[in-house]
Motif scaffolding. Structure first.
Motif, PDB file in Angstrom:
ATOM      1  N   LEU A 110       0.882  -1.163   0.000  1.00 33.85           N
ATOM      2  CA  LEU A 110       0.000   0.000   0.000  1.00 33.85           C
ATOM      3  C   LEU A 110       0.923   1.217   0.000  1.00 33.85           C
ATOM      4  N   PHE A 111       0.934   1.921  -1.126  1.00 37.09           N
ATOM      5  CA  PHE A 111       1.945   2.952  -1.370  1.00 37.09           C
ATOM      6  C   PHE A 111       1.292   4.325  -1.393  1.00 37.09           C
ATOM      7  N   LEU A 112       1.860   5.260  -0.640  1.00 36.82           N
ATOM      8  CA  LEU A 112       1.349   6.631  -0.616  1.00 36.82           C
ATOM      9  C   LEU A 112       2.481   7.581  -0.971  1.00 36.82           C
ATOM     10  N   GLY A 113       2.397   8.208  -2.128  1.00 40.10           N
ATOM     11  CA  GLY A 113       3.441   9.131  -2.570  1.00 40.10           C
ATOM     12  C   GLY A 113       2.924  10.556  -2.613  1.00 40.10           C
ATOM     13  N   GLU A 117       3.412  19.704  -1.311  1.00 43.12           N
ATOM     14  CA  GLU A 117       1.959  19.528  -1.384  1.00 43.12           C
ATOM     15  C   GLU A 117       1.261  19.552  -0.028  1.00 43.12           C
ATOM     16  N   GLY A 118       2.001  19.723   1.038  1.00 38.12           N
ATOM     17  CA  GLY A 118       1.352  19.756   2.342  1.00 38.12           C
ATOM     18  C   GLY A 118       1.386  18.405   3.031  1.00 38.12           C
ATOM     19  N   PRO A 119       0.955  18.370   4.307  1.00 40.50           N
ATOM     20  CA  PRO A 119       1.176  17.201   5.159  1.00 40.50           C
ATOM     21  C   PRO A 119       0.076  16.134   5.109  1.00 40.50           C
ATOM     22  N   GLY A 120      -0.973  16.346   4.304  1.00 44.24           N
ATOM     23  CA  GLY A 120      -2.131  15.446   4.347  1.00 44.24           C
ATOM     24  C   GLY A 120      -1.778  13.979   4.156  1.00 44.24           C
ATOM     25  N   LYS A 168       1.168  12.472   4.433  1.00 41.15           N
ATOM     26  CA  LYS A 168       2.017  11.952   5.516  1.00 41.15           C
ATOM     27  C   LYS A 168       1.148  11.638   6.744  1.00 41.15           C
ATOM     28  N   ASN A 169       0.234  12.532   7.038  1.00 39.54           N
ATOM     29  CA  ASN A 169      -0.668  12.298   8.167  1.00 39.54           C
ATOM     30  C   ASN A 169      -1.484  11.025   7.965  1.00 39.54           C
ATOM     31  N   PHE A 170      -1.960  10.834   6.736  1.00 40.36           N
ATOM     32  CA  PHE A 170      -2.759   9.645   6.436  1.00 40.36           C
ATOM     33  C   PHE A 170      -1.908   8.392   6.604  1.00 40.36           C
ATOM     34  N   PHE A 222       5.441   5.151   2.666  1.00 49.82           N
ATOM     35  CA  PHE A 222       5.296   6.582   2.420  1.00 49.82           C
ATOM     36  C   PHE A 222       6.498   7.060   1.629  1.00 49.82           C
ATOM     37  N   PHE A 223       6.226   7.713   0.485  1.00 50.64           N
ATOM     38  CA  PHE A 223       7.315   8.221  -0.359  1.00 50.64           C
ATOM     39  C   PHE A 223       7.105   9.713  -0.580  1.00 50.64           C
ATOM     40  N   GLU A 224       8.122  10.499  -0.285  1.00 51.31           N
ATOM     41  CA  GLU A 224       8.017  11.936  -0.497  1.00 51.31           C
ATOM     42  C   GLU A 224       9.034  12.381  -1.543  1.00 51.31           C
ATOM     43  N   SER A 225       8.560  13.056  -2.586  1.00 44.70           N
ATOM     44  CA  SER A 225       9.452  13.576  -3.634  1.00 44.70           C
ATOM     45  C   SER A 225       9.943  14.949  -3.199  1.00 44.70           C
ATOM     46  N   PRO A 226      11.255  15.095  -3.021  1.00 40.73           N
ATOM     47  CA  PRO A 226      11.762  16.357  -2.472  1.00 40.73           C
ATOM     48  C   PRO A 226      11.623  17.522  -3.444  1.00 40.73           C
ATOM     49  N   GLY A 227      11.065  18.616  -2.944  1.00 41.35           N
ATOM     50  CA  GLY A 227      11.069  19.870  -3.687  1.00 41.35           C
ATOM     51  C   GLY A 227      10.086  19.948  -4.843  1.00 41.35           C
TER      52      GLY A 227
END
Lengths: 423, 423
Positions: free
Chosen positions: B369-372, B377-380, B382-384, B397-402
């Motif tokens: 279950l992947f959340l990128g 884009e804000g913290p929504g 990550k919070n989820f 959880f994957f965050e694309s920097p910048g």
């Protein structure tokens, strides 16, 4: 093929009827009051009601430009739009010829696409398009409930140009699940277009699906590539829409008088088509494209399983490539374009390095030499066909009734040409 | 996979460095004098020198509009162009975020695409695009000299909508010449885009070619379809660019404050995304699309060989479809979009009909279950992700920097997600 001949005659009758109707309407009626519903063009973006087309071929356009001073529509002829109180500019044209037309808006001097339609790469940029439908019973280029082939995007690295190139490849129904090998038609777009033209504006895939389902054409692979091939250091300006970024003074889009459908009949003289040799494309095609296709797909070998055709500048390229390489191609098609331009001089003994000089040898080698044209494009191609015949060169002349230097001519050309291949 | 983690850290460092550099440049330099050559955007039409991009991410735009009173550029922020003596309007922006941006010109109130770039279907119409390149050593979405799969256009008749539909299908290198069966990823675009987005703006095909060549992902088929699915009589207005043809008074293009890259972060409220259920698409997908794919391609059967992912609205659709059909899907990806919006309330016991209530059962069924999300884009999301983890639901959880709500975020998401599939 009696069935096909009957169909062509039917199409001719319908078109003749349509043209007479247009002429009658044009002289007798006030356009604003002619009846019938204005239906959104099939090329509009989802939900867009404009442009729309009346049953008689008139089209209504609309652009929201509340602060503009002047908005003009260019669809072969020019039409001035009129501003309404809601800030939207509108116009209804006189009847347009059936088929696909590129068109643009000029907003206070800026040449732009209409945001309400999908865009189509032509004249070197993504401009807007409108489809004036043929009579409802003409469906040879529409999706029908028959087996469908597929169009695939294929990347390949060209040794000749040193760049990655993209082509599209149509494989017929049954290709994936079977083991058969197929003959190949290399099919070229026109000046200012690209490798997307034949399956986007031309519907080559649907035309072949329908022909194959009706057992009118043998299953074949179609390769759609891009005429734009330059080596490092070569000038590719001929392939660009230079008129979009003029240096002072700005100039209007060139539209030739002989192109009633809104598309330049040929590139403007300053683009230097006269110097177009197609040599780099031919070298690239024979060095990179054909070997890649024959390595990648299940292809039948040999010249009798290889055809090449193209429209306009792509027809010129076809003749330049094939006439110098008759050991590699047995079928040749020029749709509104062939050798030496549509009105060029022709000497059977010397033209194209004398390839036509020995008519019997030529006829033995070339199984089909096809010359297609729209009836509104002038007599050049017919004259060329007759000059070839007089010199003993067998050829097929196909005239699309009532159409101009536009995609409906070329859809009809393909629909007539493809059944003649690989028999 | 230590290699991959290292690569991600490198990317993060580079992006952090780039952002600090931008901030420094922004405060210390006069933009007009910053050094370096302005290189034409890779998305320009052949020969177009504008728009061009400076090494620091500023971009220069040019439009010939000799009679216009005002020309504005909308690329997230608005910039006024200035008219030169040659009739051409120009502007150089402040540095833009790396990646792909949709943009438009407003010419005396008319919202139009820049004729100098290829167009890209987004926000419901064909608008212009510019690519602000990543550092030169980032090439995971560029064509390289590795085996290439192909992207094919596939027509099919939908029983559910009663219409012909088109999807694109990526088949991996070796598919055609081999006999293997492959798992399938269904990959969805965002609001206002279509089935062309993932291979045109997203380069999904090249990303997979490169991952497969590097043995980082298993060969798979990718199906790219269109979210726009309505039954006869259903209202499809949510899929249209209604803001392009406003009734009086004309309104500007809605651009949410949270979308620095020039793209609405979400459809404007009046389009009623709140009422979006995706039910017709799910029904169409399970009735028409999946059976057609499994009938046509060499596909491995069963839920463990089926993944679905999507960006933005396509992420919402993915969660709506898969969470109601866990018997059919084992891999789920939401790129800048998942369930209930990015900032929605979440109750593990009741949300999505209680599918998360039994965490152990869910974790056993759902392999990934992947959340990128883009870091801008804000913290929504990550919070989820944290709320899911707190409820015992395994997720990545994957965050694309910048990056923002744009295609570079989603290319990076796919590049991180695809290697996790079908292991």
């Amino acid at each position: 093929m009696p069935t096909k001949i009957r169909l062509n005659l039917d199409a001719a009758r319908r078109s003749a009827l349509k043209i007479s109707t247009m002429v009658l309407l044009g002289s007798a009626l006030c356009w604003g009051q002619a009846g019938g519903e204005c239906k959104p063009s099939s090329l509009n973006i989802p939900g867009a009601k404009h442009p729309c087309v009346y049953p008689d071929g008139r089209a209504a356009f609309r652009l929201v430009a509340p602060d503009a001073q002047k908005v003009q529509l260019r669809v072969g002829k020019n039409f001035d739009l009129v501003k309404g109180e809601d800030g939207a500019w509108t116009v209804t044209t006189t009847p347009l010829v059936v088929g696909f037309h590129y068109y643009t808006f000029v907003v206070d001097g800026a040449t732009v696409a209409d945001p309400a339609t999908r865009t189509f790469f032509g004249s070197g940029w993504d401009n807007s398009g409108i489809e004036i439908p043929e009579p409802a019973d003409v469906d040879y280029y529409l999706p029908k409930d028959v087996p469908h082939g597929q169009v695939s995007q294929r990347w390949y690295l060209s040794k000749v140009t040193g760049k990655w190139r993209r082509c599209y490849v149509y494989t017929p129904p049954g290709y994936e699940s079977g083991k058969s090998r197929y003959p190949v038609l290399y099919l070229m777009h026109g000046w200012g277009e690209n490798e997307q033209g034949w399956h986007t504006q031309g519907h080559a895939d649907l035309i072949l699906d329908n022909l194959i389902a009706g057992r009118k054409a043998v299953p074949m692979i179609i390769v759609m590539d891009n005429l734009n091939a330059v080596k490092p250091g070569e000038d590719g300006a001929i392939f660009s829409a230079r008129w979009l970024w003029p240096q002072p003074p700005p100039q209007p889009q060139p539209v030739a008088a002989s192109a009633p459908g809104g598309r330049p009949a040929a590139p403007p003289a300053r683009l230097g088509l006269a110097g177009f040799t197609g040599a780099t494309f031919t070298e690239m095609m024979l060095t990179d494209l054909v070997p890649m296709i024959e390595r990648t797909y299940r292809v039948r070998p040999g010249r009798e399983n290889r055809a090449m055709a193209g429209l306009s500048m792509g027809g010129m390229q076809t003749f330049l490539t094939t006439l110098s390489n008759l050991d590699k191609f047995a079928y040749i098609g020029g749709f509104s374009g062939s050798t030496g331009g549509r009105g060029g001089t022709f000497d059977p003994k010397t033209s194209n390095n004398g390839v036509f000089a020995d008519a019997a040898a030529f006829n033995k080698k070339v199984k089909v030499l096809f010359l297609g044209i729209g009836s509104a494009e002038g007599p050049g191609t017919k004259n060329f066909s007759e000059a070839l015949a007089k010199a003993g060169i067998s050829n097929v002349f196909f005239e699309s009734p009532g159409t101009a230097h536009e995609w409906l001519t070329w859809r009809r050309c393909l629909n007539d040409f493809a059944p003649r291949l690989f028999r």
